[in-house]
Design a protein around this motif. Sequence first.
Motif, PDB file in Angstrom:
ATOM      1  N   CYS A  89       0.838  -1.202   0.000  1.00 22.14           N
ATOM      2  CA  CYS A  89       0.000   0.000   0.000  1.00 22.14           C
ATOM      3  C   CYS A  89       0.871   1.250   0.000  1.00 22.14           C
ATOM      4  N   ASP A  90       0.372   2.310  -0.578  1.00 22.58           N
ATOM      5  CA  ASP A  90       1.147   3.546  -0.633  1.00 22.58           C
ATOM      6  C   ASP A  90       1.129   4.246   0.722  1.00 22.58           C
ATOM      7  N   LYS A  91       1.974   5.271   0.833  1.00 24.47           N
ATOM      8  CA  LYS A  91       2.177   5.973   2.103  1.00 24.47           C
ATOM      9  C   LYS A  91       0.889   6.590   2.636  1.00 24.47           C
ATOM     10  N   GLU A  92      -0.020   6.991   1.743  1.00 27.43           N
ATOM     11  CA  GLU A  92      -1.255   7.629   2.184  1.00 27.43           C
ATOM     12  C   GLU A  92      -2.126   6.691   3.003  1.00 27.43           C
ATOM     13  N   MET A  93      -1.927   5.390   2.833  1.00 29.77           N
ATOM     14  CA  MET A  93      -2.719   4.417   3.581  1.00 29.77           C
ATOM     15  C   MET A  93      -2.225   4.239   5.015  1.00 29.77           C
ATOM     16  N   LEU A  94      -0.991   4.664   5.300  1.00 31.00           N
ATOM     17  CA  LEU A  94      -0.392   4.439   6.612  1.00 31.00           C
ATOM     18  C   LEU A  94      -0.940   5.440   7.623  1.00 31.00           C
ATOM     19  N   GLU A  95      -1.637   4.942   8.626  1.00 32.94           N
ATOM     20  CA  GLU A  95      -2.182   5.792   9.669  1.00 32.94           C
ATOM     21  C   GLU A  95      -1.122   6.071  10.732  1.00 32.94           C
ATOM     22  N   ARG A  96      -1.415   7.026  11.590  1.00 36.18           N
ATOM     23  CA  ARG A  96      -0.488   7.394  12.658  1.00 36.18           C
ATOM     24  C   ARG A  96      -1.043   6.958  14.007  1.00 36.18           C
ATOM     25  N   ASP A  97      -0.125   6.679  14.954  1.00 37.19           N
ATOM     26  CA  ASP A  97      -0.591   6.305  16.286  1.00 37.19           C
ATOM     27  C   ASP A  97      -0.674   7.544  17.165  1.00 37.19           C
ATOM     28  N   GLU A 141       1.319   8.877  19.108  1.00 38.39           N
ATOM     29  CA  GLU A 141       2.536   9.689  19.164  1.00 38.39           C
ATOM     30  C   GLU A 141       2.907  10.243  17.792  1.00 38.39           C
ATOM     31  N   GLY A 142       2.035  10.029  16.802  1.00 38.70           N
ATOM     32  CA  GLY A 142       2.286  10.559  15.469  1.00 38.70           C
ATOM     33  C   GLY A 142       3.190   9.697  14.618  1.00 38.70           C
ATOM     34  N   LYS A 143       3.464   8.450  15.056  1.00 39.36           N
ATOM     35  CA  LYS A 143       4.307   7.554  14.272  1.00 39.36           C
ATOM     36  C   LYS A 143       3.449   6.750  13.304  1.00 39.36           C
ATOM     37  N   GLU A 144       4.037   6.451  12.158  1.00 39.32           N
ATOM     38  CA  GLU A 144       3.340   5.649  11.168  1.00 39.32           C
ATOM     39  C   GLU A 144       3.797   4.198  11.246  1.00 39.32           C
ATOM     40  N   ALA A 145       2.935   3.302  10.785  1.00 36.87           N
ATOM     41  CA  ALA A 145       3.385   1.928  10.572  1.00 36.87           C
ATOM     42  C   ALA A 145       4.460   1.965   9.492  1.00 36.87           C
ATOM     43  N   PHE A 192       0.231  -5.249   8.571  1.00 35.00           N
ATOM     44  CA  PHE A 192       1.147  -4.118   8.739  1.00 35.00           C
ATOM     45  C   PHE A 192       2.247  -4.499   9.720  1.00 35.00           C
ATOM     46  N   ILE A 193       3.403  -3.896   9.521  1.00 36.49           N
ATOM     47  CA  ILE A 193       4.574  -4.230  10.322  1.00 36.49           C
ATOM     48  C   ILE A 193       5.141  -2.978  10.962  1.00 36.49           C
ATOM     49  N   TYR A 244      -3.485   2.191  15.427  1.00 40.08           N
ATOM     50  CA  TYR A 244      -3.301   1.925  13.999  1.00 40.08           C
ATOM     51  C   TYR A 244      -4.515   1.201  13.416  1.00 40.08           C
ATOM     52  N   VAL A 245      -4.925   0.150  14.116  1.00 39.74           N
ATOM     53  CA  VAL A 245      -6.028  -0.669  13.608  1.00 39.74           C
ATOM     54  C   VAL A 245      -7.316   0.144  13.516  1.00 39.74           C
ATOM     55  N   VAL A 246      -7.644   0.852  14.576  1.00 38.72           N
ATOM     56  CA  VAL A 246      -8.887   1.639  14.591  1.00 38.72           C
ATOM     57  C   VAL A 246      -8.853   2.710  13.507  1.00 38.72           C
ATOM     58  N   ASN A 247      -7.748   3.443  13.408  1.00 34.70           N
ATOM     59  CA  ASN A 247      -7.655   4.508  12.404  1.00 34.70           C
ATOM     60  C   ASN A 247      -7.795   3.957  10.988  1.00 34.70           C
ATOM     61  N   THR A 248      -7.134   2.840  10.724  1.00 35.02           N
ATOM     62  CA  THR A 248      -7.180   2.256   9.385  1.00 35.02           C
ATOM     63  C   THR A 248      -8.578   1.739   9.052  1.00 35.02           C
ATOM     64  N   LEU A 249      -9.222   1.092  10.004  1.00 30.76           N
ATOM     65  CA  LEU A 249     -10.562   0.562   9.757  1.00 30.76           C
ATOM     66  C   LEU A 249     -11.599   1.666   9.607  1.00 30.76           C
ATOM     67  N   VAL A 250     -11.455   2.740  10.370  1.00 31.18           N
ATOM     68  CA  VAL A 250     -12.370   3.886  10.221  1.00 31.18           C
ATOM     69  C   VAL A 250     -12.227   4.475   8.826  1.00 31.18           C
ATOM     70  N   LYS A 251     -10.978   4.647   8.378  1.00 32.26           N
ATOM     71  CA  LYS A 251     -10.745   5.182   7.036  1.00 32.26           C
ATOM     72  C   LYS A 251     -11.334   4.254   5.976  1.00 32.26           C
ATOM     73  N   TYR A 252     -11.112   2.958   6.140  1.00 30.13           N
ATOM     74  CA  TYR A 252     -11.648   1.974   5.194  1.00 30.13           C
ATOM     75  C   TYR A 252     -13.174   2.037   5.165  1.00 30.13           C
ATOM     76  N   PHE A 253     -13.792   2.105   6.338  1.00 25.80           N
ATOM     77  CA  PHE A 253     -15.250   2.132   6.458  1.00 25.80           C
ATOM     78  C   PHE A 253     -15.832   3.379   5.785  1.00 25.80           C
ATOM     79  N   LEU A 254     -15.225   4.538   6.052  1.00 21.48           N
ATOM     80  CA  LEU A 254     -15.757   5.796   5.515  1.00 21.48           C
ATOM     81  C   LEU A 254     -15.514   5.938   4.019  1.00 21.48           C
TER      82      LEU A 254
END
Length: 379
Positions: free
Chosen positions: A82-90, A92-96, A113-114, A133-143
């Motif tokens: 997946c491209d960088k735009e798909m990577l959510e932040r935790d 502390e603002g860190k990305e997967a 994700f790793i 990470y999981v919640v942010n990614t799933l919310v984005k996917y859902f919306l």
Amino acid sequence: MEKTKRAEEASTKAGRAEELQRAEKQEGTGGDKKQGNPAVSMPHDKGYKKSLSRPSEFLHFLKKYVKADWMMDLMEADLILCDKEMLERDYEGKEADLLYRVNMPDGREVFIFILQELQSYVDPTMIFRILVYVVNTLVKYFLDKGKNEREHVDFRLPAMVPIVFYNGQDRWTAVKSLKEYQNRGDIFGNHILNLEYYLVDLSELDEDYILSTNTVLDNIMYCDKYRKKLELAGAIRMAYSRIGTLGLQEREEFRNWVKYILLSVCGNKEAVVEEILSWAGDGEDDMAFKYNIIRAFEDERAEGKEEGKNLKLIGQVRKKLCKNISLEETADMLEEEKAAIAPIYDLLKSHPDWEDERICAELVKPESQTPERGADVSL
């Protein structure tokens, strides 16, 4: 004449052997700073990310080092980075580090994700970071799905599979499940939120197992197990003897990773690093190779001691400057010549946001590159 030459060679080898023995004693067994030889501190590096960004290498990582049953039937064509735009932040603002979309053999969609904990400490908040990470990614996917699609009775969210890759020296002690991270989570069964991550701990992997296959990732992981300088040099030597069977791109990728690591160890002295790399690759005998490595590290260690003194002085001057103590008073209090600390004082005053290491680097620049006092040297 021939006898004299052989005698000189024997004397040289004997001298090298003595130097090797002295250096190996200095290396010690625990990397104790009191012994004058701290263990190599690996920087956070991009070598892993570059290798794992190739679906073939990522698939190799999954099947060899994660080894979940459901991964074994996957093929390279099933993995899509997946491209960088798909990577959510935790929080502390860190990305997967990496996110893959996986098409399972039964048609279901899964995201893997790793997170690469390329550091020397264990993060006890890891499971919470993963939750975010999981919640942010799933919310984005859902919306991102249309209202009609997501409200359909057959709509399902994709499974999210977290992997933590840890290369620190200490044993990983952080909890691996969200249930463990919640107070008395064990008594509520399936009625509370839970998830768990796969952990790949480099320190737990046997060297022979890593070397049982030969990819860029395997060789990086093998070298990364060693932190003391001489051991690292030996591991690089071993890896260089293996990568000849890899493709040109893979060999260059590994060489670049080694170069990056050695630059951090040798104080960014590129000439020294290039020399070490040539020793590693030219088939030189082991004693000569170790001798040359030790010579390079000894030179670097001597310069490191001088740098340590400079950093200490910079820290002392910074403290005085923060208290608005003048240059003259600072020199008197530290029992230093005014001319010796004036450049430090001026740089700290002009650039209070610079770290001590950057001030130190600026001070040792060639005179032609050093700015005049008061000049703006910001990037």
